[in-house]
Scaffold this motif. Structure first.
Motif, mmCIF file in Angstrom:
data_model
loop_
_atom_site.group_PDB
_atom_site.id
_atom_site.type_symbol
_atom_site.label_atom_id
_atom_site.label_comp_id
_atom_site.label_asym_id
_atom_site.label_seq_id
_atom_site.Cartn_x
_atom_site.Cartn_y
_atom_site.Cartn_z
ATOM 1 N N ARG A 5 -1.835 4.528 -18.067
ATOM 2 C CA ARG A 5 -1.683 3.276 -17.819
ATOM 3 C C ARG A 5 -1.417 2.371 -18.953
ATOM 4 O O ARG A 5 -0.746 1.515 -19.072
ATOM 5 C CB ARG A 5 -2.464 2.770 -16.910
ATOM 6 C CG ARG A 5 -2.873 3.288 -15.455
ATOM 7 C CD ARG A 5 -2.030 3.180 -14.802
ATOM 8 N NE ARG A 5 -1.774 1.741 -14.170
ATOM 9 C CZ ARG A 5 -0.585 1.276 -13.595
ATOM 10 N NH1 ARG A 5 0.111 2.079 -12.997
ATOM 11 N NH2 ARG A 5 -0.595 -0.013 -13.237
ATOM 12 N N ARG A 20 6.517 9.424 -1.315
ATOM 13 C CA ARG A 20 5.698 8.145 -1.478
ATOM 14 C C ARG A 20 6.007 7.355 -0.424
ATOM 15 O O ARG A 20 7.099 7.200 -0.015
ATOM 16 C CB ARG A 20 5.806 7.392 -2.730
ATOM 17 C CG ARG A 20 5.433 8.320 -4.007
ATOM 18 C CD ARG A 20 4.672 7.491 -5.101
ATOM 19 N NE ARG A 20 3.761 6.457 -4.692
ATOM 20 C CZ ARG A 20 2.465 6.794 -4.968
ATOM 21 N NH1 ARG A 20 2.033 7.894 -5.410
ATOM 22 N NH2 ARG A 20 1.724 5.936 -4.552
ATOM 23 N N PHE A 75 2.055 5.029 -10.660
ATOM 24 C CA PHE A 75 1.170 5.387 -9.683
ATOM 25 C C PHE A 75 -0.167 6.279 -10.121
ATOM 26 O O PHE A 75 -1.127 6.494 -9.539
ATOM 27 C CB PHE A 75 1.770 6.343 -8.481
ATOM 28 C CG PHE A 75 2.952 5.419 -8.220
ATOM 29 C CD1 PHE A 75 3.026 4.481 -7.373
ATOM 30 C CD2 PHE A 75 4.266 5.992 -8.166
ATOM 31 C CE1 PHE A 75 3.800 4.079 -6.910
ATOM 32 C CE2 PHE A 75 5.371 5.391 -7.735
ATOM 33 C CZ PHE A 75 5.331 4.097 -7.125
ATOM 34 N N SER A 76 -0.291 6.220 -11.321
ATOM 35 C CA SER A 76 -1.690 7.157 -11.876
ATOM 36 C C SER A 76 -2.815 6.082 -12.053
ATOM 37 O O SER A 76 -2.442 4.856 -12.303
ATOM 38 C CB SER A 76 -1.241 7.819 -12.964
ATOM 39 O OG SER A 76 -2.451 8.372 -13.738
ATOM 40 N N THR A 77 -4.109 6.804 -11.802
ATOM 41 C CA THR A 77 -4.990 6.019 -12.123
ATOM 42 C C THR A 77 -5.792 6.291 -13.630
ATOM 43 O O THR A 77 -6.750 5.790 -13.935
ATOM 44 C CB THR A 77 -6.182 6.256 -10.932
ATOM 45 O OG1 THR A 77 -6.652 7.547 -10.964
ATOM 46 C CG2 THR A 77 -5.714 5.661 -9.690
ATOM 47 N N ASP A 78 -5.176 7.209 -14.262
ATOM 48 C CA ASP A 78 -5.503 7.715 -15.583
ATOM 49 C C ASP A 78 -5.330 6.493 -16.449
ATOM 50 O O ASP A 78 -4.160 6.122 -16.698
ATOM 51 C CB ASP A 78 -4.769 8.856 -16.081
ATOM 52 C CG ASP A 78 -5.056 9.104 -17.356
ATOM 53 O OD1 ASP A 78 -5.278 8.538 -18.306
ATOM 54 O OD2 ASP A 78 -5.584 10.383 -17.409
ATOM 55 N N VAL A 79 -6.288 6.008 -17.111
ATOM 56 C CA VAL A 79 -6.307 5.189 -18.029
ATOM 57 C C VAL A 79 -5.369 4.903 -19.350
ATOM 58 O O VAL A 79 -4.929 4.115 -19.699
ATOM 59 C CB VAL A 79 -7.839 4.605 -18.731
ATOM 60 C CG1 VAL A 79 -7.841 3.350 -19.681
ATOM 61 C CG2 VAL A 79 -8.923 3.977 -17.521
ATOM 62 N N GLN A 96 0.962 -1.204 0.025
ATOM 63 C CA GLN A 96 -0.120 -0.179 0.106
ATOM 64 C C GLN A 96 0.954 1.342 0.089
ATOM 65 O O GLN A 96 1.835 1.245 0.802
ATOM 66 C CB GLN A 96 -0.895 -0.057 1.173
ATOM 67 C CG GLN A 96 -2.134 -1.110 1.300
ATOM 68 C CD GLN A 96 -2.911 -1.153 0.389
ATOM 69 O OE1 GLN A 96 -3.423 -0.234 -0.376
ATOM 70 N NE2 GLN A 96 -2.927 -2.317 -0.250
ATOM 71 N N SER A 155 1.178 5.890 -0.378
ATOM 72 C CA SER A 155 0.392 7.027 -0.391
ATOM 73 C C SER A 155 1.277 8.171 -0.645
ATOM 74 O O SER A 155 2.568 8.203 -0.679
ATOM 75 C CB SER A 155 -0.274 7.291 0.966
ATOM 76 O OG SER A 155 0.767 7.380 1.944
#
Length: 167
Positions: free
Chosen positions: A105, A18, A98-102, A6, A8
């Motif tokens: 990724r 991080r 670490f990005s959640t942008d599709v 995990q 952050s």
């Protein structure tokens, strides 16, 4: 170490940190990575003040390039991921991991596929070791620095992973 670490993100002044939970390896500890200054710190979890730092090391940008994917893929980080991270622009690497942008990724996965093919081609030509030399050098330097934390980097056929130094 098979579970997902995990993490952050913290931003303090101009530094980006991080924080990675390494409790599976070192119970009660986190690895605090100052990405801006390339400093890694082993800290006691839930106690973030000056006395909570157990160990600290400065790493090179190249070592940081292999550390971040190892932390992002703790079960096993494939060689092609390390190779892609070694060659990827550092700022974009942070986003890719670490990005959640599709879209980010997807682009990162395409780069990994490209390096997977490069490594297969190098293997067929008998030049895989030469292709991976930069990554191997970075892993060697990082492994030495992580020993102070009681952590090492181990290899398996599929890739690399973090482990306790004496296990």
């Amino acid at each position: 170490m098979n579970s997902v670490i995990q993490s952050s993100t913290l931003e303090i002044k101009n530094d980006i940190f991080r924080c990675f939970d390494v409790g599976d390896l070192l119970p009660g500890c986190e690895l605090l990575v100052n990405i801006s200054s390339s400093i890694i710190s082993l800290v006691k979890r839930d106690v973030r003040h000056e006395n909570s730092i157990l160990a600290q090391r400065i790493v090179t940008e190249t070592e940081m390039r292999v550390l971040l994917p190892l932390l992002a893929s703790p079960g096993c980080c494939p060689q092609e991921v390390l190779q892609a991270s070694y060659h990827y622009p550092f700022e974009e690497l942070q986003l890719a991991l670490f990005s959640t942008d599709v879209h980010i990724r997807m682009y990162w996965r395409e780069r990994i596929r490209m390096y997977h093919q490069r490594l297969l081609d190098a293997q067929e030509a008998g030049k895989r070791r030469a292709e991976m030399r930069g990554v191997y050098n970075a892993l060697f330097g990082l492994r030495q620095k992580l020993e102070q934390f009681g952590i090492t980097i181990r290899a398996r056929k599929e890739g690399y992973y973090l482990s306790l130094l004496h296990s």
